[in-house]
Scaffold this motif. Structure first.
Motif, PDB file in Angstrom:
ATOM      1  N   LYS A 193     -25.823  58.222 -26.260  1.00 50.08           N
ATOM      2  CA  LYS A 193     -25.214  58.075 -24.937  1.00 50.08           C
ATOM      3  C   LYS A 193     -24.472  59.350 -24.561  1.00 50.08           C
ATOM      4  N   VAL A 194     -24.736  59.787 -23.331  1.00 51.74           N
ATOM      5  CA  VAL A 194     -24.103  60.980 -22.779  1.00 51.74           C
ATOM      6  C   VAL A 194     -23.386  60.578 -21.495  1.00 51.74           C
ATOM      7  N   VAL A 195     -22.098  60.885 -21.407  1.00 49.04           N
ATOM      8  CA  VAL A 195     -21.312  60.496 -20.236  1.00 49.04           C
ATOM      9  C   VAL A 195     -20.827  61.747 -19.500  1.00 49.04           C
ATOM     10  N   TYR A 196     -21.320  61.915 -18.272  1.00 52.92           N
ATOM     11  CA  TYR A 196     -20.804  62.968 -17.398  1.00 52.92           C
ATOM     12  C   TYR A 196     -19.540  62.441 -16.723  1.00 52.92           C
ATOM     13  N   MET A 197     -18.421  63.097 -16.952  1.00 51.57           N
ATOM     14  CA  MET A 197     -17.185  62.736 -16.273  1.00 51.57           C
ATOM     15  C   MET A 197     -17.072  63.512 -14.953  1.00 51.57           C
ATOM     16  N   ASP A 198     -16.090  63.157 -14.144  1.00 53.48           N
ATOM     17  CA  ASP A 198     -15.907  63.831 -12.856  1.00 53.48           C
ATOM     18  C   ASP A 198     -15.529  65.299 -13.084  1.00 53.48           C
ATOM     19  N   SER A 199     -16.078  66.166 -12.244  1.00 53.84           N
ATOM     20  CA  SER A 199     -15.749  67.585 -12.322  1.00 53.84           C
ATOM     21  C   SER A 199     -14.453  67.874 -11.564  1.00 53.84           C
ATOM     22  N   PHE A 200     -13.885  69.049 -11.835  1.00 51.10           N
ATOM     23  CA  PHE A 200     -12.647  69.450 -11.179  1.00 51.10           C
ATOM     24  C   PHE A 200     -12.533  70.965 -11.214  1.00 51.10           C
ATOM     25  N   ILE A 201     -11.694  71.510 -10.326  1.00 50.74           N
ATOM     26  CA  ILE A 201     -11.423  72.946 -10.319  1.00 50.74           C
ATOM     27  C   ILE A 201     -10.222  73.212 -11.223  1.00 50.74           C
ATOM     28  N   ALA A 202     -10.381  74.133 -12.150  1.00 44.36           N
ATOM     29  CA  ALA A 202      -9.288  74.462 -13.068  1.00 44.36           C
ATOM     30  C   ALA A 202      -8.090  74.995 -12.296  1.00 44.36           C
ATOM     31  N   ASP A 203      -6.932  74.483 -12.624  1.00 42.01           N
ATOM     32  CA  ASP A 203      -5.694  74.867 -11.958  1.00 42.01           C
ATOM     33  C   ASP A 203      -4.765  75.541 -12.967  1.00 42.01           C
ATOM     34  N   LYS A 204      -4.617  76.859 -12.843  1.00 42.61           N
ATOM     35  CA  LYS A 204      -3.799  77.591 -13.815  1.00 42.61           C
ATOM     36  C   LYS A 204      -2.317  77.224 -13.724  1.00 42.61           C
ATOM     37  N   ASN A 205      -1.926  76.587 -12.623  1.00 40.60           N
ATOM     38  CA  ASN A 205      -0.531  76.168 -12.482  1.00 40.60           C
ATOM     39  C   ASN A 205      -0.233  74.879 -13.250  1.00 40.60           C
ATOM     40  N   ASP A 206      -1.286  74.216 -13.686  1.00 41.58           N
ATOM     41  CA  ASP A 206      -1.132  73.005 -14.490  1.00 41.58           C
ATOM     42  C   ASP A 206      -1.300  73.378 -15.959  1.00 41.58           C
ATOM     43  N   GLU A 207      -0.196  73.534 -16.652  1.00 41.92           N
ATOM     44  CA  GLU A 207      -0.246  73.992 -18.045  1.00 41.92           C
ATOM     45  C   GLU A 207      -0.865  72.978 -18.990  1.00 41.92           C
ATOM     46  N   ASN A 208      -0.934  71.722 -18.563  1.00 40.71           N
ATOM     47  CA  ASN A 208      -1.357  70.658 -19.485  1.00 40.71           C
ATOM     48  C   ASN A 208      -2.743  70.089 -19.186  1.00 40.71           C
ATOM     49  N   TRP A 209      -3.485  70.705 -18.271  1.00 42.53           N
ATOM     50  CA  TRP A 209      -4.735  70.042 -17.890  1.00 42.53           C
ATOM     51  C   TRP A 209      -5.718  69.929 -19.052  1.00 42.53           C
ATOM     52  N   LEU A 210      -5.732  70.908 -19.949  1.00 44.41           N
ATOM     53  CA  LEU A 210      -6.676  70.831 -21.062  1.00 44.41           C
ATOM     54  C   LEU A 210      -6.278  69.746 -22.059  1.00 44.41           C
ATOM     55  N   SER A 211      -5.009  69.676 -22.412  1.00 43.50           N
ATOM     56  CA  SER A 211      -4.565  68.635 -23.339  1.00 43.50           C
ATOM     57  C   SER A 211      -4.680  67.251 -22.700  1.00 43.50           C
ATOM     58  N   ASP A 212      -4.422  67.166 -21.393  1.00 43.10           N
ATOM     59  CA  ASP A 212      -4.601  65.887 -20.690  1.00 43.10           C
ATOM     60  C   ASP A 212      -6.080  65.487 -20.667  1.00 43.10           C
ATOM     61  N   LEU A 213      -6.948  66.485 -20.541  1.00 39.86           N
ATOM     62  CA  LEU A 213      -8.385  66.207 -20.525  1.00 39.86           C
ATOM     63  C   LEU A 213      -8.839  65.614 -21.857  1.00 39.86           C
ATOM     64  N   ARG A 214      -8.292  66.125 -22.940  1.00 40.52           N
ATOM     65  CA  ARG A 214      -8.649  65.577 -24.258  1.00 40.52           C
ATOM     66  C   ARG A 214      -8.336  64.083 -24.321  1.00 40.52           C
ATOM     67  N   ILE A 215      -7.191  63.676 -23.777  1.00 36.86           N
ATOM     68  CA  ILE A 215      -6.812  62.264 -23.769  1.00 36.86           C
ATOM     69  C   ILE A 215      -7.800  61.449 -22.938  1.00 36.86           C
ATOM     70  N   LYS A 216      -8.195  61.989 -21.787  1.00 37.02           N
ATOM     71  CA  LYS A 216      -9.147  61.289 -20.917  1.00 37.02           C
ATOM     72  C   LYS A 216     -10.518  61.168 -21.579  1.00 37.02           C
ATOM     73  N   MET A 217     -10.962  62.239 -22.213  1.00 34.97           N
ATOM     74  CA  MET A 217     -12.259  62.213 -22.885  1.00 34.97           C
ATOM     75  C   MET A 217     -12.253  61.247 -24.060  1.00 34.97           C
ATOM     76  N   GLN A 218     -11.148  61.208 -24.798  1.00 37.17           N
ATOM     77  CA  GLN A 218     -11.039  60.270 -25.916  1.00 37.17           C
ATOM     78  C   GLN A 218     -11.112  58.836 -25.431  1.00 37.17           C
ATOM     79  N   LYS A 219     -10.481  58.552 -24.296  1.00 35.82           N
ATOM     80  CA  LYS A 219     -10.519  57.194 -23.742  1.00 35.82           C
ATOM     81  C   LYS A 219     -11.942  56.810 -23.350  1.00 35.82           C
TER      82      LYS A 219
END
Length: 232
Positions: A193-219
């Motif tokens: 199974k392969v799940v494409y999640m929603d795309s987004f534009i990287a925001d350098k002002n959001d310091e936590n987007w990568l760590s937050d993404l890990r939580i979303k992907m794990q869920k």
């Protein structure tokens, strides 16, 4: 069953190495990405794994971020997208005879951890591949996770995405290690199974987007795994 799985692993591994050799031979005579795509499809068709894709690929995607469990993950990705993928991998892999050649010929991107000069080279290489309309593709964990829990994401993905304001699409692969596991010499064909999640534009002002993404992907991973188990 274990003996069969070990025999399957030997056959699958031999096919994978043959396909790598095939891709190397095809690079001088076929434009990228066809040599790698053909090799990946040869692996998929001869070792009999299939995929079920959930969600849709963003046609404007510039970076794929994917969880990593198995050496089969690259083959899975190469067969589900027509995009010309530029894989980012640690420099040590490029130094491995034969395998390194299969990565350097299509101009994948090497990164040397704990090196300031490597970061400059990484950003320069990423900019070059993006100019060639390739999709930067990374396993942000940096290595395989064998527990079902995603490892902390390395900062390289965020640096590249932030510097270029990339459109990022996360992809979750579910239990690929239960299909091909090089550590335990195990292979059994299955539907991945392969799940494409929603795309987004990287925001350098959001310091936590990568760590937050890990939580979303794990869920997403946990939910899909629970769904798979409930359907058995």
């Amino acid at each position: 069953m274990k003996i069969l799985a070990h025999i399957n692993w030997l056959i699958a591994t031999a096919i994978i190495f043959f396909s790598l050799a095939l891709s190397i031979l095809m690079y001088p005579i076929m434009p990228r990405p066809y040599s790698r795509k053909i090799a990946a499809w040869f692996i998929r068709l001869t070792i009999f794994f299939s995929t079920t894709v959930k969600g849709e690929e963003d046609p404007q995607v510039q970076m794929f971020l994917i969880n990593h469990q198995s050496d089969l993950d690259i083959g899975v990705m190469e067969t589900i997208t027509k995009k010309d993928l530029a894989w980012v991998a640690k420099k040590a892999l490029f130094d491995v005879p034969f395998f390194g050649l299969a990565m350097s010929l299509p101009e994948d991107i090497e990164v040397e951890r704990e090196s300031k000069t490597s970061l400059v080279k990484l950003l320069r290489a990423a900019k070059d591949r993006l100019a060639k309309k390739r999709v930067i593709t990374m396993f942000p964990e940096g290595t395989r996770s064998r527990t079902g829990r995603m490892l902390p994401f390395k900062s390289g993905a965020k640096v590249i995405a932030d510097m270029n304001q990339l459109k990022v699409q996360p992809i979750v692969l579910v239990e690929t290690a239960s299909c091909y596991d090089i550590k335990h010499f195990f292979y059994m064909p299955k539907d991945i199974k392969v799940v494409y999640m929603d795309s987004f534009i990287a925001d350098k002002n959001d310091e936590n987007w990568l760590s937050d993404l890990r939580i979303k992907m794990q869920k997403v991973y946990d939910d899909e795994l629970a769904s798979n188990n409930s359907n058995r």
